[in-house]
Design an enzyme around this catalytic site. Structure first.
Site, PDB file in Angstrom:
ATOM      1  CD  GLU A 297      -2.681  -1.107   2.621  1.00  0.00           C
ATOM      2  OE1 GLU A 297      -2.528  -0.192   3.452  1.00  0.00           O
ATOM      3  OE2 GLU A 297      -3.439  -2.069   2.805  1.00  0.00           O
ATOM      4  CE  LYS A 299       5.393   4.575   7.053  1.00  0.00           C
ATOM      5  NZ  LYS A 299       5.039   5.909   7.533  1.00  0.00           N
ATOM      6  NE  ARG A 304      -2.714   3.227  12.817  1.00  0.00           N
ATOM      7  CZ  ARG A 304      -1.996   2.130  12.922  1.00  0.00           C
ATOM      8  NH1 ARG A 304      -0.710   2.216  13.173  1.00  0.00           N
ATOM      9  NH2 ARG A 304      -2.546   0.947  12.773  1.00  0.00           N
ATOM     10  NE  ARG A 318       1.877   5.710  16.660  1.00  0.00           N
ATOM     11  CZ  ARG A 318       2.844   5.411  15.816  1.00  0.00           C
ATOM     12  NH1 ARG A 318       2.832   5.885  14.600  1.00  0.00           N
ATOM     13  NH2 ARG A 318       3.830   4.654  16.190  1.00  0.00           N
ATOM     14  CD  GLU A 348      -0.987   8.100   8.260  1.00  0.00           C
ATOM     15  OE1 GLU A 348      -1.330   7.264   9.135  1.00  0.00           O
ATOM     16  OE2 GLU A 348       0.081   8.738   8.316  1.00  0.00           O
ATOM     17  NE  ARG A 465       7.296  -0.379  17.400  1.00  0.00           N
ATOM     18  CZ  ARG A 465       6.901   0.642  16.654  1.00  0.00           C
ATOM     19  NH1 ARG A 465       6.878   0.539  15.349  1.00  0.00           N
ATOM     20  NH2 ARG A 465       6.515   1.767  17.214  1.00  0.00           N
ATOM     21  CE  LYS A 471       8.770   2.122  10.541  1.00  0.00           C
ATOM     22  NZ  LYS A 471       8.440   2.914  11.680  1.00  0.00           N
TER      23      LYS A 471
HETATM   24  P1  AMP Z   1       5.957   4.878  11.332  1.00  0.00           P
HETATM   25  O1  AMP Z   1       5.154   5.996  11.946  1.00  0.00           O
HETATM   26  O2  AMP Z   1       7.111   5.364  10.510  1.00  0.00           O
HETATM   27  O3  AMP Z   1       6.291   3.809  12.330  1.00  0.00           O
HETATM   28  O4  AMP Z   1       5.011   4.150  10.267  1.00  0.00           O
HETATM   29  C1  AMP Z   1       3.798   3.573  10.617  1.00  0.00           C
HETATM   30  C2  AMP Z   1       2.682   4.565  10.403  1.00  0.00           C
HETATM   31  O5  AMP Z   1       2.471   4.788   9.022  1.00  0.00           O
HETATM   32  C3  AMP Z   1       1.339   4.081  10.873  1.00  0.00           C
HETATM   33  O6  AMP Z   1       1.191   4.265  12.244  1.00  0.00           O
HETATM   34  C4  AMP Z   1       0.384   4.955  10.083  1.00  0.00           C
HETATM   35  O7  AMP Z   1       0.129   6.156  10.794  1.00  0.00           O
HETATM   36  C5  AMP Z   1       1.178   5.322   8.845  1.00  0.00           C
HETATM   37  N1  AMP Z   1       0.616   4.796   7.585  1.00  0.00           N
HETATM   38  C6  AMP Z   1       0.541   5.492   6.427  1.00  0.00           C
HETATM   39  N2  AMP Z   1      -0.001   4.754   5.448  1.00  0.00           N
HETATM   40  C7  AMP Z   1      -0.307   3.548   5.978  1.00  0.00           C
HETATM   41  C8  AMP Z   1      -0.888   2.347   5.459  1.00  0.00           C
HETATM   42  N3  AMP Z   1      -1.266   2.235   4.185  1.00  0.00           N
HETATM   43  N4  AMP Z   1      -1.026   1.306   6.324  1.00  0.00           N
HETATM   44  C9  AMP Z   1      -0.630   1.389   7.618  1.00  0.00           C
HETATM   45  N5  AMP Z   1      -0.069   2.494   8.154  1.00  0.00           N
HETATM   46  C10 AMP Z   1       0.102   3.572   7.355  1.00  0.00           C
END
Ligand code: AMP
Length: 607
Positions: A297, A299, A304, A318, A348, A465, A471
């Site tokens: 998907e 990102k 969130r 979040r 998101e 987690r 990601k």
């Molecule tokens: P990080 O904040 O770098 O740990 O990345 C995870 C975060 O990416 C999640 O908590 C979401 O807020 C965000 N996110 C953006 N797009 C997506 C997606 N398609 N699926 C899941 N999380 C996403």
């Protein structure tokens, strides 16, 4: 239960900074708290009267508390204020002044945990005309019946500044320690073992599990006891992740044990902990973790939101803060475009420029999260698009144990695709690295951070987690490169220079490192366009040969890419994979371009 017992525990908790000590103190208190008082007790232990995610506040100004102390202790308000200034803690002031008075009068009734709790809640519920006065009376009444140390903690609770340091880790462990050994018949399938390991269980409970290692003496039983303990601890954690309310968890653990904890229900309106992502440095490693094919998907670079819909719509961040009133458009879209009687969506929210419709980095919209005024205006200036990527509840059904594939199908069924309003997160299902790379490049081109790679048959794991979603962001630094040549396009692009030769600096020279043709737009309204670039480059043409032109070195562009590879094709000896133009660096001259040394270093850093 008497409030004085709680006040004594507060004192003990305040007297130590050690988490283990605190856990012991807490678990001892929980053990002796009757079931009917457990919820109030657990909230008060955290200095709350509502769970953390609940927006309601006690809403009493410190000035009002100072007045109430003056009334209850019979001290002059001036003296109260003097003490307050001296100690900086109205709790201490209440304690000291109530103590002075108590020496001359005898306390009448004894306060109970329930009484303090319900009176403080009443304060929170007082609104409208005369509410300040009624609050003042309510507090004064409580303080009048309080012993000195009770007064200290009542004042601090009302101020929402308890200062005893009960962290969620210690509280969670305390719940496990308090209720694990005493709840019988938790594991029918382990009934025999449970009997056998009674001794071990007793030993555990005596020492609050902390010295597991020192129970080697009861080796044979230890393994089973440990297993039971771990299962119970997991159930407590899981129940917390689903309810985010330790009061409910403690009450369930005490009254319904393991089975109750494992069957805790999701409730619409009560936020649950979100599932967190792990990181992967390469697509290959990502596929190894989640299996193929995988869901991939966009990102998005937003924030969130967990959206709860039944009659009402509630939006949580979040961190489980309720931000419903800050995002009226989200409420509207969910009501209009999500077909469900009830549901909980994980999504998101991404900001975009209302004129160009381009996504904006998170920083632009972050101010909306805390905003309390001018909501409608700011919603128009900095609107968000909701990209739904998971579903946790649907029409009364808990979806967390369903495989992601099913949850995704459901999202596609019930969320309409309304660009720049709400839509299912853009996704593909693939097992091919090359397709992920292309999708990644597309995602970056649209202004996103990268891609998420998700396991198709994974459940939703609140609060964890785990490797169910990964990601993948490119960590490569962008390069500032000089345009040295270009090529006329084909078909409808024939009047545009649509592919550019790019070079980095090597001493006083420039050496090519590849060609780039993506990142620019066909329509000027969408961003830097081919037309605009052609206009800039045309006057700089030195010579033409077929479709190719040589360009005077003048224009610097910022280029993003996925990877640097060795390449004999270009003079630099390197080539960029999936390069795309981000913007013209008109703030930079060609002498500021990235150097070959930098490129070599980045190449090395990839390994
Ligand atoms: P990080 O904040 O770098 O740990 O990345 C995870 C975060 O990416 C999640 O908590 C979401 O807020 C965000 N996110 C953006 N797009 C997506 C997606 N398609 N699926 C899941 N999380 C996403």
């Amino acid at each position: 239960m008497k409030y004085s017992e709680l006040a004594e525990v507060y004192e003990k908790l305040e007297g130590t900074t050690k988490r283990l000590e605190k856990t012991k103190i807490l678990s001892a208190l929980l053990k002796k708290t009757p079931a009917d008082d457990v919820e109030e007790m657990v909230l008060l232990l955290q200095g709350r009267i509502y769970p953390a995610w609940d927006e309601r506040e006690i809403g009493v100004a410190s000035k009002t508390i100072a007045k109430a102390i003056s009334i209850a202790s019979g001290s002059d308000l001036k003296d109260v204020n003097k003490e307050w200034k001296k100690t900086g803690d109205l709790g201490l002031v209440a304690e000291n002044l109530v103590r002075k008075k108590k020496q001359s009068t005898l306390s009448s009734s004894e306060l109970t945990v329930r009484k303090v709790f319900s009176n403080v809640r009443k304060l929170a519920e007082e609104v409208g005309a005369g509410s300040v006065d009624r609050k003042l009376q309510g507090i004064a009444e409580l303080l009048t019946s309080a012993k000195p140390i009770e007064a200290k903690y009542i004042a601090r609770t009302i101020l929402q500044d308890l200062r005893v340091g009960v962290g969620s880790g210690a509280l969670r462990d305390a719940i496990v320690w308090a209720y694990f050994p005493i709840v019988k018949g938790l594991f029918p399938e382990l009934a025999d073992e449970e009997k056998k390991c009674k001794k071990a269980l007793k030993a555990y409970s005596a020492d609050g599990i902390k010295n597991i290692e020192s129970y080697d003496a009861i080796e044979a039983d230890e393994k089973v006891a440990r297993e039971i303990y771990n299962r119970f601890a997991d159930a407590v954690q899981q129940a917390y992740d689903l309810t985010t309310d330790f009061a409910v968890v403690a009450k369930t653990a005490k009254t319904k044990g393991m089975k109750g904890l494992e069957n805790v229900e999701i409730r619409i309106g009560t936020p649950i902990k979100v599932m967190l992502a792990l990181k992967t440095d390469t697509i290959e490693e990502g596929f190894e973790t989640v299996g193929v094919p995988a869901d991939v998907e966009f990102k998005f670079d937003g924030f969130r939101v967990q959206i709860h819909k039944d009659k009402d719509v509630n939006v949580f961040t979040r961190r489980l803060e309720n931000v419903t009133s800050q995002f009226p458009e989200i409420v509207e879209y969910v009501k209009k475009y999500v077909k469900a009687r009830s549901c909980i969506l994980d999504a998101e929210a991404v900001g975009f420029d209302p004129k160009t419709k381009h996504y904006l980095p998170f920083q632009h919209i972050s101010q909306r999260i805390k905003r309390k005024y001018d909501i409608e205006r700011i919603a128009k200036e900095l609107p968000v698009e909701v990209n739904v990527f998971d579903i946790i509840e649907y029409n009364g059904k808990n979806m967390i144990r369903e495989p992601f594939r099913k949850r995704r199908e459901l999202i596609e069924k019930i969320v309409s695709k309304e660009e720049r309003k709400i839509l299912p997160a853009r996704a593909i299902v693939t097992g091919k690295e090359s397709e992920v790379k292309e999708f990644f490049a597309l995602s970056k081109e649209k202004g996103n951070e990268g891609v998420m790679i998700k396991k198709l048959d994974a459940p939703y794991k609140p609060g964890a987690r785990v490797g169910h979603m990964l990601k993948y962001k490119s960590t490569m630094e962008n390069l500032d490169l000089v345009i040295t040549g270009a090529e006329w396009g084909e078909g409808k692009r024939a009047t545009w220079l649509s592919s550019y030769d790019i070079a980095c600096k090597k001493g006083g020279e420039f050496v090519e490192i590849g060609k780039v043709s993506t990142g620019l737009k066909e329509k000027p309204s969408e961003g830097l366009s081919f037309g605009e670039m052609t206009k800039i480059l045309k006057p700089l043409i030195i010579s033409e040969e077929g479709k190719h032109v040589k360009i005077k070195k003048h224009v610097v562009i910022e280029v993003a890419y996925e990877e640097i590879q060795k390449s004999p094709t270009y003079a630099s000896g390197f080539a960029l994979r999936f390069p795309r133009v981000l913007r013209i660096r008109d703030d930079k001259g060609i002498s500021d371009a990235s150097t070959l040394k930098m490129v070599e270093k980045l190449y090395e850093s990839q390994k």
